[in-house]
Scaffold this motif. Structure first.
Motif, PDB file in Angstrom:
ATOM      1  N   ARG A   1      -1.705  13.014  -6.739  1.00 51.00           N
ATOM      2  CA  ARG A   1      -1.755  13.254  -5.307  1.00 51.00           C
ATOM      3  C   ARG A   1      -3.171  13.078  -4.733  1.00 51.00           C
ATOM      4  O   ARG A   1      -3.339  12.586  -3.609  1.00 51.00           O
ATOM      5  N   GLU A   2      -4.215  13.503  -5.492  1.00 52.66           N
ATOM      6  CA  GLU A   2      -5.589  13.387  -5.002  1.00 52.66           C
ATOM      7  C   GLU A   2      -5.968  11.919  -4.815  1.00 52.66           C
ATOM      8  O   GLU A   2      -6.571  11.531  -3.806  1.00 52.66           O
ATOM      9  N   GLU A   3      -5.604  11.080  -5.785  1.00 51.75           N
ATOM     10  CA  GLU A   3      -5.909   9.653  -5.683  1.00 51.75           C
ATOM     11  C   GLU A   3      -5.164   9.022  -4.515  1.00 51.75           C
ATOM     12  O   GLU A   3      -5.721   8.179  -3.793  1.00 51.75           O
ATOM     13  N   ALA A   4      -3.911   9.427  -4.322  1.00 53.47           N
ATOM     14  CA  ALA A   4      -3.134   8.902  -3.199  1.00 53.47           C
ATOM     15  C   ALA A   4      -3.790   9.261  -1.870  1.00 53.47           C
ATOM     16  O   ALA A   4      -3.874   8.439  -0.943  1.00 53.47           O
ATOM     17  N   LEU A   5      -4.281  10.505  -1.767  1.00 51.51           N
ATOM     18  CA  LEU A   5      -4.942  10.945  -0.540  1.00 51.51           C
ATOM     19  C   LEU A   5      -6.232  10.160  -0.293  1.00 51.51           C
ATOM     20  O   LEU A   5      -6.534   9.769   0.847  1.00 51.51           O
ATOM     21  N   ILE A   6      -7.005   9.920  -1.366  1.00 52.98           N
ATOM     22  CA  ILE A   6      -8.245   9.154  -1.233  1.00 52.98           C
ATOM     23  C   ILE A   6      -7.965   7.748  -0.722  1.00 52.98           C
ATOM     24  O   ILE A   6      -8.666   7.236   0.157  1.00 52.98           O
ATOM     25  N   VAL A   7      -6.926   7.107  -1.259  1.00 54.23           N
ATOM     26  CA  VAL A   7      -6.572   5.753  -0.824  1.00 54.23           C
ATOM     27  C   VAL A   7      -6.213   5.746   0.655  1.00 54.23           C
ATOM     28  O   VAL A   7      -6.643   4.867   1.417  1.00 54.23           O
ATOM     29  N   GLU A   8      -5.454   6.735   1.088  1.00 51.30           N
ATOM     30  CA  GLU A   8      -5.039   6.794   2.489  1.00 51.30           C
ATOM     31  C   GLU A   8      -6.233   7.031   3.412  1.00 51.30           C
ATOM     32  O   GLU A   8      -6.315   6.443   4.496  1.00 51.30           O
ATOM     33  N   VAL A   9      -7.159   7.897   2.989  1.00 51.08           N
ATOM     34  CA  VAL A   9      -8.342   8.173   3.811  1.00 51.08           C
ATOM     35  C   VAL A   9      -9.239   6.945   3.898  1.00 51.08           C
ATOM     36  O   VAL A   9      -9.754   6.590   4.971  1.00 51.08           O
ATOM     37  N   LEU A  10      -9.450   6.253   2.779  1.00 56.74           N
ATOM     38  CA  LEU A  10     -10.293   5.061   2.769  1.00 56.74           C
ATOM     39  C   LEU A  10      -9.776   3.995   3.722  1.00 56.74           C
ATOM     40  O   LEU A  10     -10.551   3.257   4.327  1.00 56.74           O
ATOM     41  N   ARG A  11      -8.464   3.922   3.857  1.00 56.07           N
ATOM     42  CA  ARG A  11      -7.877   2.911   4.744  1.00 56.07           C
ATOM     43  C   ARG A  11      -8.288   3.103   6.195  1.00 56.07           C
ATOM     44  O   ARG A  11      -8.345   2.156   6.963  1.00 56.07           O
ATOM     45  N   THR A  12      -8.594   4.337   6.594  1.00 53.99           N
ATOM     46  CA  THR A  12      -8.888   4.631   8.001  1.00 53.99           C
ATOM     47  C   THR A  12     -10.382   4.649   8.306  1.00 53.99           C
ATOM     48  O   THR A  12     -10.763   4.813   9.458  1.00 53.99           O
ATOM     49  N   LEU A  13     -11.268   4.516   7.295  1.00 54.66           N
ATOM     50  CA  LEU A  13     -12.712   4.602   7.512  1.00 54.66           C
ATOM     51  C   LEU A  13     -13.262   3.308   8.091  1.00 54.66           C
ATOM     52  O   LEU A  13     -12.744   2.220   7.825  1.00 54.66           O
ATOM     53  N   PRO A  14     -14.384   3.410   8.870  1.00 56.11           N
ATOM     54  CA  PRO A  14     -15.021   2.186   9.393  1.00 56.11           C
ATOM     55  C   PRO A  14     -15.702   1.419   8.259  1.00 56.11           C
ATOM     56  O   PRO A  14     -16.012   1.989   7.207  1.00 56.11           O
TER      57      PRO A  14
ATOM     58  N   LEU B   1       0.830  -1.212   0.000  1.00 59.32           N
ATOM     59  CA  LEU B   1       0.000   0.000   0.000  1.00 59.32           C
ATOM     60  C   LEU B   1       0.859   1.254   0.000  1.00 59.32           C
ATOM     61  O   LEU B   1       0.580   2.222  -0.717  1.00 59.32           O
ATOM     62  N   ASN B   2       1.900   1.252   0.817  1.00 63.32           N
ATOM     63  CA  ASN B   2       2.786   2.421   0.846  1.00 63.32           C
ATOM     64  C   ASN B   2       3.491   2.622  -0.496  1.00 63.32           C
ATOM     65  O   ASN B   2       3.674   3.758  -0.957  1.00 63.32           O
ATOM     66  N   SER B   3       3.868   1.513  -1.110  1.00 63.86           N
ATOM     67  CA  SER B   3       4.506   1.618  -2.428  1.00 63.86           C
ATOM     68  C   SER B   3       3.521   2.167  -3.457  1.00 63.86           C
ATOM     69  O   SER B   3       3.881   2.979  -4.320  1.00 63.86           O
ATOM     70  N   TYR B   4       2.252   1.731  -3.324  1.00 62.01           N
ATOM     71  CA  TYR B   4       1.234   2.182  -4.279  1.00 62.01           C
ATOM     72  C   TYR B   4       0.999   3.692  -4.161  1.00 62.01           C
ATOM     73  O   TYR B   4       1.007   4.428  -5.155  1.00 62.01           O
ATOM     74  N   THR B   5       0.797   4.174  -2.941  1.00 64.74           N
ATOM     75  CA  THR B   5       0.560   5.608  -2.753  1.00 64.74           C
ATOM     76  C   THR B   5       1.798   6.423  -3.114  1.00 64.74           C
ATOM     77  O   THR B   5       1.690   7.521  -3.663  1.00 64.74           O
ATOM     78  N   GLN B   6       2.976   5.862  -2.805  1.00 67.87           N
ATOM     79  CA  GLN B   6       4.204   6.573  -3.187  1.00 67.87           C
ATOM     80  C   GLN B   6       4.322   6.662  -4.703  1.00 67.87           C
ATOM     81  O   GLN B   6       4.728   7.692  -5.258  1.00 67.87           O
ATOM     82  N   GLY B   7       3.990   5.568  -5.379  1.00 67.91           N
ATOM     83  CA  GLY B   7       4.024   5.580  -6.831  1.00 67.91           C
ATOM     84  C   GLY B   7       3.030   6.568  -7.428  1.00 67.91           C
ATOM     85  O   GLY B   7       3.321   7.233  -8.433  1.00 67.91           O
ATOM     86  N   LEU B   8       1.838   6.686  -6.805  1.00 72.61           N
ATOM     87  CA  LEU B   8       0.838   7.642  -7.285  1.00 72.61           C
ATOM     88  C   LEU B   8       1.362   9.067  -7.179  1.00 72.61           C
ATOM     89  O   LEU B   8       1.204   9.880  -8.094  1.00 72.61           O
ATOM     90  N   ARG B   9       2.000   9.375  -6.050  1.00 68.97           N
ATOM     91  CA  ARG B   9       2.527  10.732  -5.876  1.00 68.97           C
ATOM     92  C   ARG B   9       3.658  10.986  -6.869  1.00 68.97           C
ATOM     93  O   ARG B   9       3.801  12.106  -7.378  1.00 68.97           O
ATOM     94  N   ALA B  10       4.465   9.966  -7.125  1.00 71.02           N
ATOM     95  CA  ALA B  10       5.559  10.139  -8.080  1.00 71.02           C
ATOM     96  C   ALA B  10       5.026  10.449  -9.480  1.00 71.02           C
ATOM     97  O   ALA B  10       5.674  11.147 -10.263  1.00 71.02           O
ATOM     98  N   ARG B  11       3.840   9.943  -9.783  1.00 68.08           N
ATOM     99  CA  ARG B  11       3.225  10.197 -11.092  1.00 68.08           C
ATOM    100  C   ARG B  11       2.369  11.467 -11.087  1.00 68.08           C
ATOM    101  O   ARG B  11       1.731  11.795 -12.068  1.00 68.08           O
ATOM    102  N   GLY B  12       2.308  12.171  -9.928  1.00 70.00           N
ATOM    103  CA  GLY B  12       1.531  13.405  -9.846  1.00 70.00           C
ATOM    104  C   GLY B  12       0.072  13.181  -9.466  1.00 70.00           C
ATOM    105  O   GLY B  12      -0.727  14.120  -9.466  1.00 70.00           O
TER     106      GLY B  12
END
Length: 469
Positions: A78-91, A65-76
Motif C-alpha cells: 500500500r505504501e508503494e502504491a500511495l507513493i506512485v499516486e503522489v508522484l503522478r501529481t507533483l510538478p 498505471l491504475n492496474s499497477y497501483t491496484q496490483g500493488l495493493r492486492a499484494r499488500g
C-alpha cells in the motif's frame, strides 16, 4: 434394413472422428511453425519495448498505471502504491528534486577527532554530564560521532604546557616564557592551515602586555575567537603600582632576551621557530609608566603638554622618543579616548573653554552634562550619548580613523598620516579652545610613525583587546 444400417454406422462415425483428428494435427503443425514464443521476463530488451508499446497503444497509460497501483495493493504494498499516486501529481521540478535525492551518493558520517570534539565541548560550554548524555543519545541511533569524555579530557591536557614549567604559590601562578612559547609553537604547527610542507625555518610573531584587573563581571562578556590564542604568563594577587608594572615588564623582557628558537619535530621533520614579541597589549596608563611620562595628559612619544596640543606646527617639530613606538596606539582604548573629548566638547560649548573654572561655567557644564545623559538614556537606554552639537565631519573622521586602526589589515602609512593630520587641523579650527587629549594627539600626530614601526604586522592585529577580555 435395420441390420444393414447398424452395420454401416461405425464406418461413418470413424470418418467424422478422423476429420477432427486431422484438423487438430493441422493446427498443431501450424503452431510449431517459426520461432517459439518466449515469456515477457525472458524476452530481449527490444522485444519488451515492442510488447510495452503494443500494450500502451491498446490500453492507454491511465489503464496501465491504475492496474499497477491496484496490483500493488492486492499484494499488500500500500505504501508503494500511495507513493506512485503522489508522484503522478507533483510538478516536474519537484520530481527532479526527488530523483536527485534518491540517486545521490549516501552521506558518510565522519567521526569527530578528540581535538574537534574538545572544541565543540568548549563552544557549547558543556559539562561532563551534558557531553556524555549527548553522546549516549547519538549512540542509540548507531551514530558514533563523538569520542568518549576520557578522550577529550586527554586532548584538553595536551593543551597545557608541562607541569614542570609552572610555578604556583599562594598569591601567584607563573609559567616560564620559553616553555610556553615552545608548547604554543608545537600546537600551532599541528594546524594544517598554519604549517606548509618544506618550511623548516619560521618566525612566530606574538604580542604581550600586562594590566590590572578588579571587580570583573561575567555578564555579557563575549569570548573572542582570538582568545583561543591568548595564554597567561603571570597571574598575581597584588596592587597595581608603577613599581609593580615596571618589575613585571623587566622580568618578562629579560626572559625575551634569553629566548632560544623552538625546535619542533613534526612528522619526522625538524622545524626551527624563532620568536618576535611586541609589547602592545597595554593601555595608556602602562605606556605612561614604561615611558616614564609625568602625566597621563602628556604625550608619551613627544612629551607635548595639554597647552601645546593644539599648536600643530609646534608638536609636529618636537623631538620624539622612538622607543615609545614599541607600545603601539592601544587601538581598543582609542575608541573610548576619542569619545571622551566629544562629550566634553558638548559639555563646554556653552562657555567654550577647556575647563570650567568659574561657578557660572561649572553650573553650565553640569546642566549640559545632565541634559546629554538624560537624552542618552531616553533615546538609547545607555549612559552616554552622541552630542549632536559637535561638528559632524569631525565625528565621521574619528570613526574612519578608528575603523582603519582596528581593521587588522595593512595600512598605507602615508595616506593615514595625511588624513589624520587633516583631522587634527579640523579639530583645532573648530575647537581651538579645547586642548586635544594626549591619546587623540598620539594617533593624529604620531600614528603614521607608529604604523611604520610595526611594518611587519598590521596595527589592528597588535591591539590589546585579547588582554582586556
Amino acid at each position: 434394413m435395420n441390420q444393414k444400417n447398424d452395420i454401416q454406422s461405425p464406418p461413418f462415425l470413424s470418418r467424422v472422428n478422423l476429420h477432427a483428428n486431422l484438423n487438430l494435427l493441422h493446427r498443431k503443425r501450424e503452431e510449431k511453425r517459426g520461432r517459439p514464443s518466449k515469456t515477457y521476463e525472458d524476452s530481449s530488451v527490444s522485444t519488451k519495448k515492442r510488447k510495452n508499446k503494443d500494450l500502451l497503444d491498446t490500453c492507454g497509460l491511465d489503464f496501465i498505471l491504475n492496474s499497477y497501483t491496484q496490483g500493488l495493493r492486492a499484494r499488500g504494498e500500500r505504501e508503494e502504491a500511495l507513493i506512485v499516486e503522489v508522484l503522478r501529481t507533483l510538478p516536474p521540478e519537484k520530481k527532479s528534486e526527488i530523483r536527485n535525492t534518491l540517486l545521490s551518493e549516501p552521506a558518510h558520517l565522519t567521526a569527530y577527532t578528540k581535538n574537534e570534539a574538545l572544541g565543540i565541548f568548549i563552544d557549547l560550554n558543556q559539562s561532563k554530564a551534558q557531553y556524555e548524555n549527548m553522546r549516549s543519545y547519538l549512540i542509540t541511533k548507531n551514530c558514533l560521532l563523538f569520542p568518549s569524555y576520557k578522550s577529550i579530557r586527554e586532548a584538553k591536557r595536551m593543551c597545557y604546557p608541562p607541569d614542570s614549567s609552572i610555578e604556583i604559590t599562594n598569591i601567584k601562578a607563573k609559567i616560564k616564557l620559553q616553555d610556553l612559547l615552545d608548547h604554543t609553537s608545537a600546537r600551532l604547527i599541528k594546524i594544517d592551515d598554519v604549517y606548509k610542507q618544506g618550511l623548516n625555518h619560521l618566525n612566530l610573531y606574538s604580542k604581550w602586555g600586562c594590566d590590572g584587573s578588579s571587580g570583573q563581571s561575567e555578564y555579557k562578556q563575549p569570548l573572542p575567537e582570538e582568545m583561543r590564542f591568548c595564554r597567561p604568563i603571570l597571574i598575581e594577587f597584588s596592587k597595581e603600582t608603577p613599581e609593580k608594572t615596571t618589575l613585571v615588564v623587566n622580568d618578562i623582557n629579560a626572559q625575551i632576551l634569553a629566548l632560544n628558537p623552538s625546535l619542533i619535530n613534526h612528522n619526522g621533520e625538524g622545524i626551527e621557530i624563532k620568536h618576535t614579541l611586541f609589547l602592545t597589549m597595554i593601555d595608556g596608563k602602562v605606556a605612561q609608566v614604561l615611558s616614564e611620562t609625568s602625566s597621563s595628559a602628556v604625550c608619551t612619544i613627544c612629551g607635548a603638554k595639554p597647552t601645546e596640543m593644539n599648536n600643530l606646527e609646534k608638536v609636529r617639530n618636537k623631538p620624539v622618543d622612538e622607543v615609545s613606538y614599541q607600545y603601539g596606539l592601544s587601538t581598543l582604548h582609542c575608541w573610548i579616548r576619542f569619545m571622551e573629548p566629544i562629550l566634553h566638547l558638548s559639555y563646554n560649548l556653552g562657555f567654550e573653554k577647556w575647563s570650567a573654572t568659574t561657578t557660572e561655567n561649572k553650573d553650565l557644564k553640569k546642566h549640559k552634562k545632565a541634559y546629554v545623559q538624560r537624552n542618552f538614556r531616553e533615546e538609547l537606554g545607555l549612559n552616554i550619548d552622541k552630542p549632536k552639537q559637535v561638528d559632524e565631519e569631525l565625528l565621521k573622521r574619528f570613526y574612519v580613523i578608528l575603523q582603519v586602526m582596528s581593521c587588522g589589515r595593512g595600512i598605507d602609512a602615508t595616506k593615514f598620516g595625511q588624513y589624520a593630520f587633516d583631522t587634527a587641523q579640523l579639530y583645532v579650527n573648530k575647537y581651538k579652545w579645547f586642548y586635544m587629549p594626549s591619546s587623540v594627539h598620539k594617533v593624529l600626530i604620531h600614528g603614521e610613525s607608529v604604523i611604520r614601526h610595526f611594518s611587519v604586522l598590521p596595527l589592528g592585529q597588535l591591539s590589546e583587546d585579547a588582554q582586556e577580555s
